[in-house]
Structures are given as structure tokens and as C-alpha cells.
Scaffold this active site. Structure first.
Site, PDB file in Angstrom:
ATOM      1  N   LYS A 126      37.935  35.498  44.081  1.00 19.96           N
ATOM      2  CA  LYS A 126      38.434  34.446  43.193  1.00 19.96           C
ATOM      3  C   LYS A 126      37.615  33.193  43.457  1.00 19.96           C
ATOM      4  O   LYS A 126      37.074  33.025  44.546  1.00 19.96           O
ATOM      5  CB  LYS A 126      39.911  34.142  43.491  1.00 19.96           C
ATOM      6  N   ASP A 166      40.324  32.219  34.272  1.00 15.91           N
ATOM      7  CA  ASP A 166      41.686  32.094  34.792  1.00 15.91           C
ATOM      8  C   ASP A 166      42.173  30.761  34.218  1.00 15.91           C
ATOM      9  O   ASP A 166      41.644  30.307  33.193  1.00 15.91           O
ATOM     10  CB  ASP A 166      41.699  32.107  36.338  1.00 15.91           C
TER      11      ASP A 166
HETATM   12  P1  NDP Z   1      45.468  29.001  30.648  1.00  8.76           P
HETATM   13  O1  NDP Z   1      44.733  27.870  31.251  1.00  8.76           O
HETATM   14  O2  NDP Z   1      44.985  29.604  29.391  1.00  8.76           O
HETATM   15  O3  NDP Z   1      46.997  28.610  30.432  1.00  8.76           O
HETATM   16  C1  NDP Z   1      47.792  28.160  31.480  1.00  8.76           C
HETATM   17  C2  NDP Z   1      49.143  27.725  30.918  1.00  8.76           C
HETATM   18  O4  NDP Z   1      50.020  27.446  32.019  1.00  8.76           O
HETATM   19  C3  NDP Z   1      49.052  26.456  30.097  1.00  8.76           C
HETATM   20  O5  NDP Z   1      50.052  26.466  29.120  1.00  8.76           O
HETATM   21  C4  NDP Z   1      49.295  25.378  31.143  1.00  8.76           C
HETATM   22  O6  NDP Z   1      49.792  24.159  30.583  1.00  8.76           O
HETATM   23  C5  NDP Z   1      50.332  26.045  32.033  1.00  8.76           C
HETATM   24  N1  NDP Z   1      50.179  25.577  33.411  1.00  8.76           N
HETATM   25  C6  NDP Z   1      49.100  25.686  34.203  1.00  8.76           C
HETATM   26  N2  NDP Z   1      49.311  25.125  35.389  1.00  8.76           N
HETATM   27  C7  NDP Z   1      50.548  24.652  35.353  1.00  8.76           C
HETATM   28  C8  NDP Z   1      51.351  23.967  36.283  1.00  8.76           C
HETATM   29  N3  NDP Z   1      50.890  23.647  37.495  1.00  8.76           N
HETATM   30  N4  NDP Z   1      52.621  23.636  35.908  1.00  8.76           N
HETATM   31  C9  NDP Z   1      53.087  23.941  34.665  1.00  8.76           C
HETATM   32  N5  NDP Z   1      52.367  24.591  33.738  1.00  8.76           N
HETATM   33  C10 NDP Z   1      51.123  24.935  34.088  1.00  8.76           C
HETATM   34  O7  NDP Z   1      45.550  30.093  31.808  1.00  8.76           O
HETATM   35  P2  NDP Z   1      45.899  31.646  31.689  1.00  8.76           P
HETATM   36  O8  NDP Z   1      46.862  31.879  30.604  1.00  8.76           O
HETATM   37  O9  NDP Z   1      44.642  32.406  31.727  1.00  8.76           O
HETATM   38  O10 NDP Z   1      46.618  31.902  33.099  1.00  8.76           O
HETATM   39  C11 NDP Z   1      48.026  31.809  33.278  1.00  8.76           C
HETATM   40  C12 NDP Z   1      48.428  32.581  34.507  1.00  8.76           C
HETATM   41  O11 NDP Z   1      48.073  33.953  34.362  1.00  8.76           O
HETATM   42  C13 NDP Z   1      47.772  32.130  35.815  1.00  8.76           C
HETATM   43  O12 NDP Z   1      48.684  32.314  36.870  1.00  8.76           O
HETATM   44  C14 NDP Z   1      46.622  33.113  35.975  1.00  8.76           C
HETATM   45  O13 NDP Z   1      46.228  33.240  37.323  1.00  8.76           O
HETATM   46  C15 NDP Z   1      47.273  34.382  35.465  1.00  8.76           C
HETATM   47  N6  NDP Z   1      46.376  35.438  35.004  1.00  8.76           N
HETATM   48  C16 NDP Z   1      45.410  35.205  34.083  1.00  8.76           C
HETATM   49  C17 NDP Z   1      44.602  36.237  33.648  1.00  8.76           C
HETATM   50  C18 NDP Z   1      43.599  36.060  32.577  1.00  8.76           C
HETATM   51  O14 NDP Z   1      42.972  37.049  32.200  1.00  8.76           O
HETATM   52  N7  NDP Z   1      43.392  34.861  32.028  1.00  8.76           N
HETATM   53  C19 NDP Z   1      44.720  37.590  34.227  1.00  8.76           C
HETATM   54  C20 NDP Z   1      45.820  37.735  35.144  1.00  8.76           C
HETATM   55  C21 NDP Z   1      46.591  36.681  35.524  1.00  8.76           C
HETATM   56  P3  NDP Z   1      48.787  23.105  29.889  1.00  8.76           P
HETATM   57  O15 NDP Z   1      48.494  23.670  28.522  1.00  8.76           O
HETATM   58  O16 NDP Z   1      49.579  21.850  29.836  1.00  8.76           O
HETATM   59  O17 NDP Z   1      47.581  23.033  30.751  1.00  8.76           O
HETATM   60  O1  2IT Z   2      44.028  37.013  37.838  1.00 12.64           O
HETATM   61  C1  2IT Z   2      43.276  37.764  37.199  1.00 12.64           C
HETATM   62  O2  2IT Z   2      43.354  38.995  37.302  1.00 12.64           O
HETATM   63  C2  2IT Z   2      42.299  37.161  36.291  1.00 12.64           C
HETATM   64  N1  2IT Z   2      42.261  35.943  36.154  1.00 12.64           N
HETATM   65  C3  2IT Z   2      41.318  38.030  35.559  1.00 12.64           C
HETATM   66  C4  2IT Z   2      40.117  38.343  36.427  1.00 12.64           C
HETATM   67  C5  2IT Z   2      38.995  39.069  35.767  1.00 12.64           C
HETATM   68  O3  2IT Z   2      38.006  39.296  36.474  1.00 12.64           O
HETATM   69  O4  2IT Z   2      39.064  39.416  34.589  1.00 12.64           O
END
Ligand code: NDP
Ligand code: 2IT
Length: 443
Positions: A126, A166
Site C-alpha cells: 500500500k 484508493d
Molecule cells: P473515494 O476517495 O472515491 O471515496 C471515499 C469516500 O469516503 C468519500 O465519499 C469521502 O468523503 C469519504 N471519506 C473518506 N475519508 C473519510 C473520513 N475520514 N471521514 C468521513 N468520510 C470519509 O475512495 P474509495 O471509494 O475508493 O474508498 C473507500 C473505501 O474503500 C476506503 O476504505 C478504501 O480503502 C476502500 N477500498 C477501495 C477500493 C477501490 O478499489 N477503490 C478497493 C477496496 C477497498 P469526501 O467525498 O467528502 O471526500
Molecule cells: O484496498 C484495496 O484493495 C484497493 N484499494 C484496491 C487495490 C488495487 O490494487 O486494485
């Protein structure tokens, strides 16, 4: 003292300033107790747990860039390459102001087991930065991404370490990072995933984490004689994972009643207007308060959170530790039947125990949200063979992978006398493959 407790104590002594990393290692190791105890002598002699909890390497670097006013700014960059026993390091990059080494290490550690569960050959890593893209101009994001990659490129490669997105890193950031990598190295290679479709990206990668979460949830419900049809679903977050989780939930006949961002949350009793959320968050990069302004039927609140609304299924899709014990009490009281984690470690340990003790089906992050990284691995495969698969082909593979992850977790839990404990099952199934590979390869 048992081997597990010894290792946990050492971690506590070595990293007292890394609460999220300690939380993640404690959660995983504690749930592996039966497996470790069964092999205590062998694992201790091979220092297996020390090797698993200490990253292969941590790269920390300065990221200087110039803002729109001409001021030079400096952020911290991280890449933690945790474990490559079963394949090249693989895992996302997070850009957010609260990013610390502890957060990157917890995410990298979790990624080892998640990636193992996918059944695909990918190790765990990461990275990220305390740079926050929110409120920055396009030019500032470009400047930051170019500077970040100017250091990171030395440590990554298609067969070595393959970053992706992420929180705060989406299609725009991956494009700028990839452009800079190509400019420095002069090669087109599958060094990043989540790329745009015009330059080597895979169909379904954008949707994969959210869709995968719903495929997992659907299978978990089905195996317990339930379905998503007509269920009220509470989702937190309004980013990549939340949006496509909501889209698939709606397609499967559920009603999505909440979404949130870091400033507030919306409740729409008859179902959220998802296209409107997408315009606000994906196109305008705006706030959810704008949704309430154009949807009088919705309520918008800055205080409290989405878990206070009655729902059948809760899908935390924002960030770590966003669902605590108080929230778990409310969910149970309101009749929630299932929680599946789209975010990484969104549920605290106390909340998780409470939910499971009260019969709530619990889909742990490293199983339930593995669809994103699994589709990243499919993107790597397509890049290697220089072909692009159709949407249906990738989506079918994603569905098969998510169903298979559910069954791996279910069977591992059963094998160790913990039927229905998918949290322990996912950790055990993910761990066993990595442990075998580590032992087979010596040190
Ligand atoms: P994005 O940046 O696209 O979206 C994040 C969302 O969560 C936004 O709505 C953001 O609000 C909100 N957010 C982020 N941090 C905080 C916080 N500290 N308090 C409150 N709200 C918060 O990220 P992703 O959707 O990609 O990721 C979301 C989660 O999913 C994370 O935990 C990530 O690690 C996990 N994840 C992501 C993957 C991926 O492929 N993208 C794969 C597996 C897991 P705002 O719009 O105001 O910033
Ligand atoms: O938490 C996760 O699994 C991710 N943010 C996706 C990682 C990836 O390599 O696609």
C-alpha cells in the site's frame, strides 16, 4: 506465553505510535489462534508471524510541488511493500490529509490476506501521501502526481510492484501518475491498474469494488436463506466504492436509503437518486449538501451518521473505524441482518464482536471488498497478453471470484469449528496460502 501473544506484545512495544496497524494485526492474529496453535512449534521456529507483520521494506519520501500561487509545498510520500510471497506487490495509493505510516501499514498488512483470498498471484502493498486532492486545481494535482511518481518509479514495475487507486486516487490521478511513469521510463507497461480504457485499463475495474461487495453480500445472504430483493440498504461514503455498491444494490432489487461524505449524510426513505449523486460527486466533485438542495424529499445532516437509520443491510464504504459500538447497538436494535465492509477496517473490533454475537451476518473487508484488487489482477493479465476483454467477460470472472471467496471463508471457518464466522474464515483462508508459500521459499 503463546506465540501469538508474544508477537502481539512485541508489535505493541515496537510500534506504540501506530494504532491502526496494531488494530489490524491484533484482529488478524487473534482470529488465527486455532491455526497457529495447531502449528505453534513449526511457525515459531520459522519466525512466520514476525515475517508476516514486518514489511519487506518501507519507502518514505519527500514530495515537493508548486501550488497555483507559486508557493512550493512539501508532502510525505509512502510505499510499504509488505509481502510478495505469492506474487508481485499489489495495492492502492491513498491521498488524504490524515494519511500516516500507521494507516499505510494497516492497509498493506490487510492487503496480503485479501490478495491471497482472490486466488490470483498478487502480494500485498500500500502507499500514498498526506496530500489531499480535495479543493486542489487540476494543475496542482498534475504537479503533485508528477512529483510523487518521479520518486516512486524507482521501486515499482509490472512484475515487481503494481499500485492502483484508493481514497483520493481515481481515474484522473492514475492517468497523471501513469503519464509520468511512461515519460521517465519510456515504456508502456502494466505498472499501474485502474488505468483509463484508452491506454490499457480494464472494463469493470471502476465498478469492481462496489459490484464485488454486492456479489459477496448476495452470496452470503443466499447461503443463509435470504436475498437482497426489497431490502433497505444503508451505505456510507459517496466515492468510488459507495457509488457502484449503490448501483449494483439497486440493480439487485434493493432500496438504497443513505449515502454520506466527510461533511454530512443524506437519508432518502424511498431510495436515493443515484444519477444525481454521481453528477455531484463524479462530475462536479461537490458536496452531498447539494443533493438535499435539489431533492426536498431527502434529509441532509452534518451531525450523526447513516447507521442511525433503520436498515436491513449496512455497507460501510467510506473509511476505517467509521462504525463503532454505539452504531452496532443501533443497527441490531433496528433489525439489521447483515453488514458487509466495502471500506477497509470500517468496523471497530468491539462493534464487530457485538454484531456477530447478535446474529448479524458479517462480511469482513478483506473478503467483501476484494473485487477491486481482483479486477486489478485481471487488468494485469490483460496487459500481459496485450488484449482487452469484454465487460461481460470481466464481470462474469468477478462474480465467480466473489462467490469463491465467500465459500473459501465459509469452509475455513467450518474446518476450525467456527461455522458462520466469515471474519475468522477469511483470515484463515488468506493466511494459509501465504504461510505455505513463505515456508516453501525459505528465508
Ligand atoms: P473515494 O476517495 O472515491 O471515496 C471515499 C469516500 O469516503 C468519500 O465519499 C469521502 O468523503 C469519504 N471519506 C473518506 N475519508 C473519510 C473520513 N475520514 N471521514 C468521513 N468520510 C470519509 O475512495 P474509495 O471509494 O475508493 O474508498 C473507500 C473505501 O474503500 C476506503 O476504505 C478504501 O480503502 C476502500 N477500498 C477501495 C477500493 C477501490 O478499489 N477503490 C478497493 C477496496 C477497498 P469526501 O467525498 O467528502 O471526500
Ligand atoms: O484496498 C484495496 O484493495 C484497493 N484499494 C484496491 C487495490 C488495487 O490494487 O486494485
Amino acid at each position: 506465553m503463546s506465540y501469538i501473544d508474544e508477537v502481539l506484545e512485541k508489535l505493541q512495544q515496537n510500534y506504540p505510535e501506530q494504532p491502526e496497524f496494531l488494530q489490524a494485526t491484533r484482529e488478524v492474529l487473534t482470529s488465527l489462534r486455532k491455526v497457529i496453535t495447531a502449528h505453534e512449534e513449526e511457525y515459531r521456529r520459522n519466525a512466520l508471524l514476525e515475517r508476516l507483520t514486518e514489511p519487506d521494506r518501507q519507502i518514505l519520501f519527500r514530495v515537493p510541488w508548486v501550488d497555483d500561487s507559486g508557493q512550493m509545498r512539501v508532502n510525505r510520500g509512502y510505499r510499504v511493500q509488505f509481502n510478495n510471497a505469492i506474487g508481485p506487490y499489489k495495492g492502492g495509493l491513498r491521498f488524504r490529509d490524515n494519511v500516516t505510516l500507521s494507516i499505510i501499514k494497516f492497509l498493506g498488512f490487510e492487503q496480503i490476506f485479501k490478495n491471497s483470498l482472490t486466488g490470483l498471484p498478487i502480494g500485498g502493498a500500500k502507499g500514498g501521501s498526506d496530500f489531499d486532492p480535495k479543493g486542489k486545481s487540476d494543475r496542482e494535482i498534475l504537479a503533485f502526481c508528477q512529483s510523487f511518481m518521479t520518486e516512486l518509479y524507482k521501486y515499482i514495475g509490472a512484475d515487481e510492484d503494481v499500485p492502483a487507486g484508493d481514497i483520493g486516487v481515481g481515474a484522473r490521478e492514475i492517468g497523471y501518475l501513469y503519464g509520468q511513469y511512461k515519460r521517465i521510463q519510456g515504456i508502456h507497461t502494466g505498472v499501474l491498474t485502474g488505468k483509463g480504457l484508452s491506454y490499457g485499463g480494464s472494463l469493470v475495474r471502476t465498478e469492481a469494488t462496489g459490484y464485488g461487495l454486492l456479489y459477496f453480500t448476495q452470496e452470503m445472504l443466499k447461503q443463509n436463506g435470504l436475498s437482497l430483493e426489497g431490502k433497505r440498504v444503508a451505505i456510507s461514503g459517496a466515492g468510488n466504492v459507495a457509488i457502484y455498491a449503490a448501483q449494483k444494490a439497486i440493480q439487485l432489487g434493493a432500496v438504497v436509503v443513505t449515502m454520506s461524505d466527510s461533511t454530512g449524510w443524506i437519508y432518502e426513505e424511498n431510495g436515493i437518486d443515484l444519477p444525481a449523486v454521481r453528477v455531484i460527486k463524479e462530475e462536479k466533485r461537490g458536496r452531498l449538501s447539494e443533493y438535499a438542495a435539489s431533492h426536498p424529499s431527502a434529509s441532509y445532516q452534518e451531525k450523526g451518521n447513516v447507521w442511525s437509520v433503520p436498515c436491513d443491510v449496512a455497507l460501510p464504504c467510506a473509511t476505517q473505524n467509521e462504525l463503532g459500538l454505539e452504531d452496532a447497538l443501533l443497527l441490531v436494535k433496528n433489525g439489521c441482518i447483515a453488514v458487509a465492509e466495502g471500506a477497509n477496517m470500517p468496523t471497530t473490533a468491539e462493534a464487530t464482536s457485538y454484531l456477530m454475537e447478535h446474529g448479524v451476518l458479517f462480511g469482513p473487508a478483506k473478503a467483501a471488498n476484494a473485487g477491486g484488487v481482483a479486477t486489478s489482477a485481471l487488468e494485469m493479465t490483460q496487459n500481459s497478453e496485450r488484449l482487452s476483454w469484454s465487460f461481460e467477460e470481466v464481470d462474469t470472472k468477478l462474480q465467480e471470484i466473489m462467490v469463491s471467496i465467500f465459500h473459501k471463508a465459509e469452509e475455513a471457518a467450518k474446518k476450525y469449528g467456527m461455522a458462520g464466522n466469515y471474519l475468522a474464515g477469511a483470515n484463515i483462508a488468506g493466511f494459509e496460502k501465504v504461510a505455505q508459500a513463505l515456508l516453501a521459499q525459505g528465508i
